[in-house]
Design a protein around this motif. Structure first.
Motif, PDB file in Angstrom:
ATOM      1  N   UNK A  45       0.818  -1.213   0.000  1.00 20.78           N
ATOM      2  CA  UNK A  45       0.000   0.000   0.000  1.00 20.78           C
ATOM      3  C   UNK A  45       0.851   1.262   0.000  1.00 20.78           C
ATOM      4  N   UNK A  46       1.895   1.327   0.831  1.00 20.74           N
ATOM      5  CA  UNK A  46       2.678   2.568   0.971  1.00 20.74           C
ATOM      6  C   UNK A  46       4.169   2.383   0.727  1.00 20.74           C
ATOM      7  N   UNK A  47       4.567   1.271   0.146  1.00 26.42           N
ATOM      8  CA  UNK A  47       5.986   0.975   0.009  1.00 26.42           C
ATOM      9  C   UNK A  47       6.671   1.582  -1.195  1.00 26.42           C
ATOM     10  N   UNK A  48       6.014   2.456  -1.867  1.00 27.30           N
ATOM     11  CA  UNK A  48       6.598   3.110  -3.030  1.00 27.30           C
ATOM     12  C   UNK A  48       6.984   4.535  -2.622  1.00 27.30           C
ATOM     13  N   UNK A  49       8.101   5.012  -3.147  1.00 24.18           N
ATOM     14  CA  UNK A  49       8.664   6.307  -2.753  1.00 24.18           C
ATOM     15  C   UNK A  49       7.632   7.429  -2.714  1.00 24.18           C
ATOM     16  N   UNK A  50       6.857   7.595  -3.787  1.00 25.12           N
ATOM     17  CA  UNK A  50       5.942   8.735  -3.865  1.00 25.12           C
ATOM     18  C   UNK A  50       4.815   8.617  -2.852  1.00 25.12           C
ATOM     19  N   UNK A  51       4.419   7.400  -2.518  1.00 30.06           N
ATOM     20  CA  UNK A  51       3.363   7.216  -1.512  1.00 30.06           C
ATOM     21  C   UNK A  51       3.843   7.698  -0.145  1.00 30.06           C
ATOM     22  N   UNK A  52       5.021   7.252   0.268  1.00 30.67           N
ATOM     23  CA  UNK A  52       5.535   7.666   1.582  1.00 30.67           C
ATOM     24  C   UNK A  52       5.843   9.155   1.631  1.00 30.67           C
ATOM     25  N   UNK A  53       6.337   9.710   0.534  1.00 34.50           N
ATOM     26  CA  UNK A  53       6.591  11.150   0.532  1.00 34.50           C
ATOM     27  C   UNK A  53       5.287  11.943   0.592  1.00 34.50           C
ATOM     28  N   UNK A  59       1.385  14.646   6.685  1.00 35.55           N
ATOM     29  CA  UNK A  59       1.705  14.727   8.116  1.00 35.55           C
ATOM     30  C   UNK A  59       2.244  16.111   8.474  1.00 35.55           C
ATOM     31  N   UNK A  60       2.926  16.769   7.519  1.00 36.79           N
ATOM     32  CA  UNK A  60       3.434  18.125   7.742  1.00 36.79           C
ATOM     33  C   UNK A  60       2.336  19.174   7.590  1.00 36.79           C
ATOM     34  N   UNK A  61       1.123  18.761   7.156  1.00 37.20           N
ATOM     35  CA  UNK A  61       0.012  19.701   7.015  1.00 37.20           C
ATOM     36  C   UNK A  61      -0.174  20.268   5.624  1.00 37.20           C
ATOM     37  N   UNK A  62       0.527  19.736   4.649  1.00 39.71           N
ATOM     38  CA  UNK A  62       0.370  20.172   3.257  1.00 39.71           C
ATOM     39  C   UNK A  62      -0.678  19.285   2.595  1.00 39.71           C
ATOM     40  N   UNK A  63      -1.896  19.797   2.498  1.00 34.97           N
ATOM     41  CA  UNK A  63      -3.036  18.974   2.100  1.00 34.97           C
ATOM     42  C   UNK A  63      -3.488  19.139   0.656  1.00 34.97           C
ATOM     43  N   UNK A  64      -2.979  20.107  -0.044  1.00 36.24           N
ATOM     44  CA  UNK A  64      -3.427  20.342  -1.424  1.00 36.24           C
ATOM     45  C   UNK A  64      -2.476  19.690  -2.415  1.00 36.24           C
ATOM     46  N   UNK A  65      -3.076  19.198  -3.497  1.00 40.23           N
ATOM     47  CA  UNK A  65      -2.329  18.441  -4.497  1.00 40.23           C
ATOM     48  C   UNK A  65      -1.103  19.200  -4.996  1.00 40.23           C
ATOM     49  N   UNK A  79       1.596  10.663  -8.841  1.00 38.80           N
ATOM     50  CA  UNK A  79       1.075  11.118  -7.551  1.00 38.80           C
ATOM     51  C   UNK A  79      -0.432  10.904  -7.474  1.00 38.80           C
ATOM     52  N   UNK A  80      -1.138  11.220  -8.539  1.00 36.73           N
ATOM     53  CA  UNK A  80      -2.593  11.006  -8.576  1.00 36.73           C
ATOM     54  C   UNK A  80      -2.919   9.540  -8.327  1.00 36.73           C
ATOM     55  N   UNK A  81      -2.188   8.649  -8.984  1.00 36.61           N
ATOM     56  CA  UNK A  81      -2.412   7.210  -8.811  1.00 36.61           C
ATOM     57  C   UNK A  81      -2.139   6.778  -7.375  1.00 36.61           C
ATOM     58  N   UNK A  82      -1.057   7.263  -6.785  1.00 33.94           N
ATOM     59  CA  UNK A  82      -0.713   6.884  -5.401  1.00 33.94           C
ATOM     60  C   UNK A  82      -1.748   7.416  -4.409  1.00 33.94           C
ATOM     61  N   UNK A  83      -2.176   8.655  -4.598  1.00 34.88           N
ATOM     62  CA  UNK A  83      -3.183   9.222  -3.697  1.00 34.88           C
ATOM     63  C   UNK A  83      -4.487   8.441  -3.789  1.00 34.88           C
ATOM     64  N   UNK A  84      -4.897   8.080  -4.997  1.00 34.09           N
ATOM     65  CA  UNK A  84      -6.130   7.288  -5.162  1.00 34.09           C
ATOM     66  C   UNK A  84      -6.010   5.936  -4.478  1.00 34.09           C
ATOM     67  N   UNK A  85      -4.874   5.263  -4.654  1.00 31.80           N
ATOM     68  CA  UNK A  85      -4.674   3.953  -4.026  1.00 31.80           C
ATOM     69  C   UNK A  85      -4.711   4.066  -2.503  1.00 31.80           C
ATOM     70  N   UNK A  92      -5.945   7.831   3.531  1.00 33.32           N
ATOM     71  CA  UNK A  92      -6.282   9.247   3.448  1.00 33.32           C
ATOM     72  C   UNK A  92      -7.692   9.406   2.913  1.00 33.32           C
ATOM     73  N   UNK A  93      -8.203  10.620   3.065  1.00 32.02           N
ATOM     74  CA  UNK A  93      -9.528  10.937   2.523  1.00 32.02           C
ATOM     75  C   UNK A  93      -9.445  12.270   1.800  1.00 32.02           C
ATOM     76  N   UNK A  94     -10.287  12.398   0.784  1.00 29.57           N
ATOM     77  CA  UNK A  94     -10.382  13.662   0.049  1.00 29.57           C
ATOM     78  C   UNK A  94     -11.516  14.471   0.636  1.00 29.57           C
ATOM     79  N   UNK A  95     -11.287  15.776   0.776  1.00 23.69           N
ATOM     80  CA  UNK A  95     -12.322  16.706   1.249  1.00 23.69           C
ATOM     81  C   UNK A  95     -12.405  17.858   0.267  1.00 23.69           C
TER      82      UNK A  95
END
Length: 179
Positions: A45-53, A59-65, A79-85, A92-95
């Motif tokens: 689920x999160x083992x790919x570089x872009x997912x963890x970043x 976690x740092x509070x940067x919530x916008x794409x 990034x879009x693919x990782x966020x969707x997964x 995570x959730x989208x608001x």
């Protein structure tokens, strides 16, 4: 090291999250390969570089794409693919924050927030072994965080080599498949 607490999720819950994240729409999830393991399920689920970043940025509070893309350097399509997964996996959730055009922020769920110690541990390892000067400092109150892995049952700090592995997966022992 970072104090990491484990929840009471079973490995089947971890496997199902990994399976759903690795499945493509209209295609069944891949069968697990190798040792049944929560580490493998988590990495699916999160083992790919872009997912963890991306988790780091959230976690740092940067919530916008745009901020996540800028701060990670991730290609926007990946990034879009990782966020969707990670949304499908419940990390995570989208608001929605704007109607026209529709725009969304990303926020860590409880599952996602539980990854904070993983990010802190990776940063600590990188600070020790890869960086001349730590680029980020984690703080606890008015001082730098000096985290350690602790045993909640006895309250003692746990060092490298002080943990024994007990395998509960049927048909497996520490060395591998049995029989």
């Amino acid at each position: 090291m970072v104090a990491i607490s484990s929840s009471s999720n079973s490995s089947s819950n971890a496997s199902s999250a990994a399976d759903s994240a690795s499945a493509s729409p209209g295609r069944p999830a891949r069968a697990p390969v190798g040792r049944p393991c929560s580490v493998a399920a988590t990495l699916a689920v999160v083992g790919e570089k872009w997912a963890l970043l991306a988790v780091r940025e959230l976690a740092f509070g940067n919530n916008r794409f745009d901020a996540i893309a800028r701060n990670t350097g991730a290609p926007r399509d990946i990034l879009t693919t990782r966020l969707r997964a990670m949304e499908v996996a419940g990390i995570l959730e989208r608001r929605q924050y704007q109607d026209r055009p529709p725009r969304f922020e990303y926020h860590l769920t409880e599952q996602g927030r539980d990854l904070a110690p993983v990010i802190q541990t990776l940063a600590s390892w990188g600070d020790r072994w890869l960086a001349d000067e730590p680029p980020v400092e984690f703080r606890h109150g008015d001082h730098e965080l000096d985290a350690a892995m602790m045993c909640r049952r006895c309250g003692e700090e746990v060092g490298p080599g002080e943990v024994q592995v007990h395998v509960h997966a049927e048909g497996w022992d520490v060395a591998g498949p049995v029989g």
